[in-house]
Each structure stands twice: as structure tokens, then as C-alpha cells.
Design an enzyme around this catalytic site. Structure first.
Site, mmCIF file in Angstrom:
data_model
loop_
_atom_site.group_PDB
_atom_site.id
_atom_site.type_symbol
_atom_site.label_atom_id
_atom_site.label_comp_id
_atom_site.label_asym_id
_atom_site.label_seq_id
_atom_site.Cartn_x
_atom_site.Cartn_y
_atom_site.Cartn_z
ATOM 1 N N LEU A 123 48.841 40.842 57.357
ATOM 2 C CA LEU A 123 47.545 41.482 57.587
ATOM 3 C C LEU A 123 46.621 41.217 56.407
ATOM 4 C CD1 LEU A 123 48.876 45.016 58.655
ATOM 5 C CD2 LEU A 123 48.361 43.062 60.141
ATOM 6 N N ASN A 149 51.839 33.639 50.636
ATOM 7 C CA ASN A 149 50.770 34.150 49.770
ATOM 8 C C ASN A 149 50.580 33.258 48.541
ATOM 9 O OD1 ASN A 149 50.136 36.218 51.450
ATOM 10 N ND2 ASN A 149 50.654 37.869 50.048
ATOM 11 N N CYS A 154 47.423 41.842 46.638
ATOM 12 C CA CYS A 154 48.503 40.988 47.147
ATOM 13 C C CYS A 154 48.659 39.707 46.329
ATOM 14 C CB CYS A 154 48.258 40.677 48.609
ATOM 15 S SG CYS A 154 48.191 42.176 49.601
ATOM 16 N N LYS A 164 49.629 39.924 42.433
ATOM 17 C CA LYS A 164 50.980 40.443 42.172
ATOM 18 C C LYS A 164 52.055 39.576 42.838
ATOM 19 C CE LYS A 164 51.699 44.015 45.724
ATOM 20 N NZ LYS A 164 52.738 43.423 46.540
ATOM 21 N N ARG A 211 41.106 46.917 43.782
ATOM 22 C CA ARG A 211 42.272 46.605 42.949
ATOM 23 C C ARG A 211 42.295 45.108 42.625
ATOM 24 N NH1 ARG A 211 46.947 49.125 46.505
ATOM 25 N NH2 ARG A 211 45.684 48.086 48.079
#
Ligand code: UGA
Length: 468
Positions: free
Chosen positions: A152, A224, A276, A279, A343
Site C-alpha cells: 500500500l 522497496n 517505509c 527505514k 515522518r
């Protein structure tokens, strides 16, 4: 099915609401009582398009309830673990929340049930989870562990849930795969009323990918990290374009036509952010290190990304000469449009540096100002982009919100001290914005030239410039 979702953050709440929307009976849990109270009143504690209406509808229909973790897992057929895995100082993911949930499940769940790891976790976490579940299991409990990573994106999470490219499940038993297929059946068959789009045209049956749990866990981190790598790669290409007089938008057009490369995630800018990519790249480096593989390629990805803000500030400095005492308007605070999440947002880092350098900063974001205020109180947050731009020596674009593409150029040139736009997201057409009287600096593109031949009369009326 009777489903529990543990964790009511971006992933958990979206998952819970969407599973209820496709007909399941869902209990969503969180250890933050204040958040549960807010949710019970039908209010979502963050901004995600369409989510609040889906939560409200399913609560009213009795398909979605908010409970404590202990209550939520009892009697459940499938338990999704969606708690946070924040980075620790050494870059590794902190799995303590996952471990706590595992223990609660072991003690409170009953019968045979699926335990589905959706939080982003290092490879082999599933094996640890399984061990914990066995060690602490109450009598008669049988858990089948599944890894089911989420893909998502904040800002389009609802669409991504209902219209995914693929659903990945890492399983140890055929029963688990069959059960999970049943959970997702309406999505796999695209047989639901789309809550995000009336007359939805996005329908394409997603791929159903069944693997072992280790591979499934790796798919998430590898995806990612690969996307982050694409962004850092194109950011370096953009820098090279500036150095040699090429135009990155033309380069990416030519590259993206190759189906092996594809056009997505080739937008250069002030770097990737959010909770995401930064990190997950770090965690993936650590995972590889621990497994004896030197994934230094990803260290470069991180390094390039960290340097984006300095490079952007340098562009601003070249125009303004000194930053101390200059009035600077920053448009956009969220790490990307359509979210209020700040963030690891590049915009926040940008503000920090500007404030540190002594600039007088005014900022505007359609959704994220409250959250930005909590981390950076020393900035003037404005109610509109025009208020932020009043008297400004420069307008900086840090997030490509659609509304910035519709700003009134005449009004802006009237209220600023100097019509200078430094665009960290390449939102505008250089020729058109220049034709409206702005000095325009963007990323990896050449300033407007005579060859572009755009006259103000040909630019879209009343708006700052037309988005590319
Ligand atoms: C990302 C992934 O895209 C999702 O598939 C994944 O599920 C999610 O992380 C997660 O792990 O939970 P998200 O962080 O919401 O989703 O946002 P993206 O749309 O991927 O953007 C990430 C950052 O990259 C943003 O700061 C964005 O501005 C930046 N970006 C993206 C670029 O700088 N250039 C691009 O071409 C694309």
C-alpha cells in the site's frame, strides 16, 4: 470470515476497513486507547483519502469494531499483525511490538487460526514468530503462519488494497494458502463495489503469488529497496543532466519507454522520505550484513538520498546569495502528496536546514501542517500558499500537491518580494512558468530557452503554470 487486525496505523487501519468493506467481520486492535476511542467515534487519526468514509460505513454496518488486542484475537479465524517495526539506532527493525502481539495471540487465540505477518519484517522473522507462538500457545491452539506483505502507498492506499498488481503469500501449508485465498477472494475476482471510484475502470485480476515465508518476506524489502534505488539513480542522472546541459525529463521519457525499465519512479527531486523507504533500505542493508552479504549498493542509495537536501539548498543559495534574514516560503510538508505524514519527509529536513541557516520561513501544506508543527514548532505555518508567499524572496516547492499546479500566477508575482520558484519536485513546465515572469529553477532540467517559445497568452489562464 472472522478476522482480527492488530495495529490501527496506516497499514492496519486500511487493511481492517477494506477487509470489512469486502464483507468480513473485522475486529481492529491497538494498544493506544485514545486512538481506539477516536476510531469508535468514526474519526481517523491521519489523512488518507476515502478511509474515513469506509471506516464509518463499516462501523455502522457492524462489520468493523475496535477492541483491545486481547479481546480482538479471541475466536478469530485469521489474525493480521500490522504493528510498527520502527528503526533502531543501528538501522535494524525493532520487532518488540511484533513479539508482544505474538505472545498475546498465543495466550488468547483459540482453535486453528491463521497468523498473518503484514508488518514489514526482516527475512526469517516468520520462523521466529512460529517458535514464539508454539512456545507460549494455550492448549488446543494451532496457528498457521503466513507472510503477506503489503504494497500500500500512503495517499492511494485504498486503491492499492482493492486493485493490487499482486497479492503475495508466504505459507507453510496448503490449508493456509487456501484460507488466505478465501480472505482475498473478492479482490482476486474483483467482485466488489469499488468504494474509491464510482464506475471503477481499474479492474484487473491481481496475480496470486504463493511462496515460502522467507521468500515472501524478502519480496517486500527487495521491492522497496529497488524502488528507492530507482529514485537515487534518477537523482544522480538529474545532477549529471545539470552538469552537461541535458534535460532529465527527456532522458526519463526515453528510458521509461523500455518496458524493462518503465516510466514509474523516475521523478528526480529532493529525495525519498516517509516511514517505509528510508527505514526499509537501512534494514535491508543490515539483513544482508547479518547474512554475510555486502549490499553496499544500497548504502550508496541512502547516501545519495541524504545529499539531496544540501544540493537543493545550494540551488537556493546560488539565487539568494545569503539565506540569513531572507524570507522563504516552503510549499509542501508531507513526504508526498495526499497524506499528512511528515515522518522522514524531505520537506521537514529542508525546513530544519533553512531555520538553522537563519532564513525566515513560512510554510504551507494542505494537510500536514499540524503534524509538522509538532516536530518543528519554530516555523510560521500559514493557512494558504498566498499567505506563505507574502513578501517572500523565494518560493520552494517541497511536495507536489496538485493544488500547487493551480496557483494564481498573477497574484503570486504581485505579493512576493521576488518572483523566484525553486521546485524540488519538477511540478511545473519551465517555459510556461518563465513566461509568467518567474525565475524558475528545478531539478535536472534546463531553464526555459527561446526555443520553448511560450508566450503568457498561450499559458493556461489564471494558473501559475500547467503541470507537466
Ligand atoms: C512505499 C511503496 O511504494 C509501497 O509499495 C509500500 O507498500 C510502502 O512504501 C510500504 O512499505 O508500506 P509510500 O512510502 O507510501 O509507499 O510512498 P511512495 O509513493 O512509494 O513514495 C516514497 C517516497 O519516494 C516519497 O517521498 C516520494 O516523493 C518519493 N519518490 C517517489 C520520488 O522522489 N520519486 C519518484 O519517482 C517516486
Amino acid at each position: 470470515m472472522k478476522i482480527s487486525v492488530i495495529g490501527a496505523g496506516y497499514v492496519g487501519l486500511t487493511t481492517a476497513a477494506c477487509l470489512a468493506e469486502i464483507g468480513h467481520s473485522v475486529r481492529c486492535a491497538d494498544n493506544d486507547e485514545a486512538k481506539l476511542d477516536l476510531l469508535r467515534k468514526g474519526r481517523v487519526p491521519f489523512y488518507e483519502p476515502h478511509l474515513e468514509e469506509i471506516v464509518a460505513r463499516n462501523c455502522a454496518a457492524g462489520r468493523l469494531k475496535f477492541e483491545t488486542t486481547e479481546d480482538a484475537v479471541a475466536g478469530s479465524e485469521a489474525i493480521f499483525i500490522c504493528v510498527g517495526t520502527p528503526p533502531m539506532d543501528n538501522g535494524e527493525a525493532d520487532l518488540s511490538a511484533v513479539a508482544n502481539v505474538a505472545r498475546t495471540i498465543a495466550q488468547q487465540a483459540t482453535g486453528r487460526c491463521l497468523v498473518i505477518e503484514k508488518s514489514t519484517v526482516p527475512v526469517q522473522t516468520g520462523q521466529q514468530l512460529k517458535r514464539q507462538l508454539q512456545l507460549y500457545a494455550a492448549k488446543g491452539l494451532r496457528c498457521d503462519l503466513v507472510s503477506n506483505p503489503e504494497f500500500l502507498r500512503e495517499g492511494s492506499a485504498i486503491n492499492d488494497f482493492f486493485h493490487p498488481d499482486r497479492i503475495v503469500v508466504g505459507v507453510e501449508t496448503d490449508w493456509a494458502a487456501e484460507q488466505l485465498r478465501e480472505v482475498y477472494r473478492p479482490v482476486l475476482e474483483q467482485s466488489f463495489d469499488c468504494p474509491a471510484h464510482k464506475d471503477c475502470t481499474h479492474r484487473r485480476n491481481p496475480a496470486w503469488i504463493v511462496t515460502d515465508t522467507n521468500s515472501s518476506e524478502l519480496i517486500k524489502h527487495a521491492s522497496n529497496s529497488f524502488l528507492a534505488m530507482k529514485i537515487s539513480f534518477i537523482n544522480m542522472v538529474a545532477d549529471l543532466c545539470e552538469a552537461v546541459g541535458a534535460d532529465v525529463s527527456k532522458v526519463t521519457l526515453g528510458m521509461g519507454m523500455d518496458p524493462r525499465i518503465g516510466p514509474a519512479f523516475l521523478n528526480p527531486g529532493i529525495g525519498f522520505g516517509g516511514f517505509c523507504f528510508p527505514k526499509d533500505v537501512q534494514a535491508f542493508v543490515r539483513i544482508a550484513e547479518k547474512a554475510g552479504c555486502d549490499f553496499s549498493l544500497l548504502k550508496e542509495v541512502e547516501k545519495i538520498n541524504k545529499h539531496r537536501i544540501d544540493r537543493f539548498i545550494e540551488k537556493v543559495r546560488q539565487e539568494l546569495w545569503v539565506l540569513r534574514g531572507r524570507k522563504i516560503a516552503v510549499l509542501g510538508l508531507a513526504f508526498k502528496p495526499n497524506t499528512d505524514d511528515v515522518r522522514f519527509a524531505p520537506a521537514i529536513e529542508l525546513l530544519r536546514v533553512l531555520v538553522h541557516e537563519g532564513a525566515i520561513v513560512s510554510a504551507y501544506d494542505p494537510q500536514a501542517a499540524e503534524k509538522a508543527k509538532a516536530v518543528l514548532p519554530d516555523v510560521r505555518y500559514c493557512a494558504s500558499p498566498y499567505e506563505a508567499a507574502q513578501g517572500a524572496d523565494a518560493i520552494l516547492i517541497a511536495t507536489e500537491w496538485e493544488e500547487f499546479g493551480n496557483l494564481d500566477g498573477d497574484e503570486l508575482t504581485r505579493i512576493v518580494a521576488r518572483p523566484l520558484v525553486v521546485d524540488g519536485r519538477n511540478m511545473f513546465n519551465p517555459a510556461e512558468i518563465a513566461a509568467r515572469g518567474f525565475t524558475y529553477i528545478s531539478i535536472g532540467r534546463q531553464p526555459a530557452s527561446d526555443a520553448d517559445d511560450v508566450h503568457p497568452a498561450h499559458a493556461a489562464p489564471d494558473v501559475l503554470a500547467v503541470r507537466k
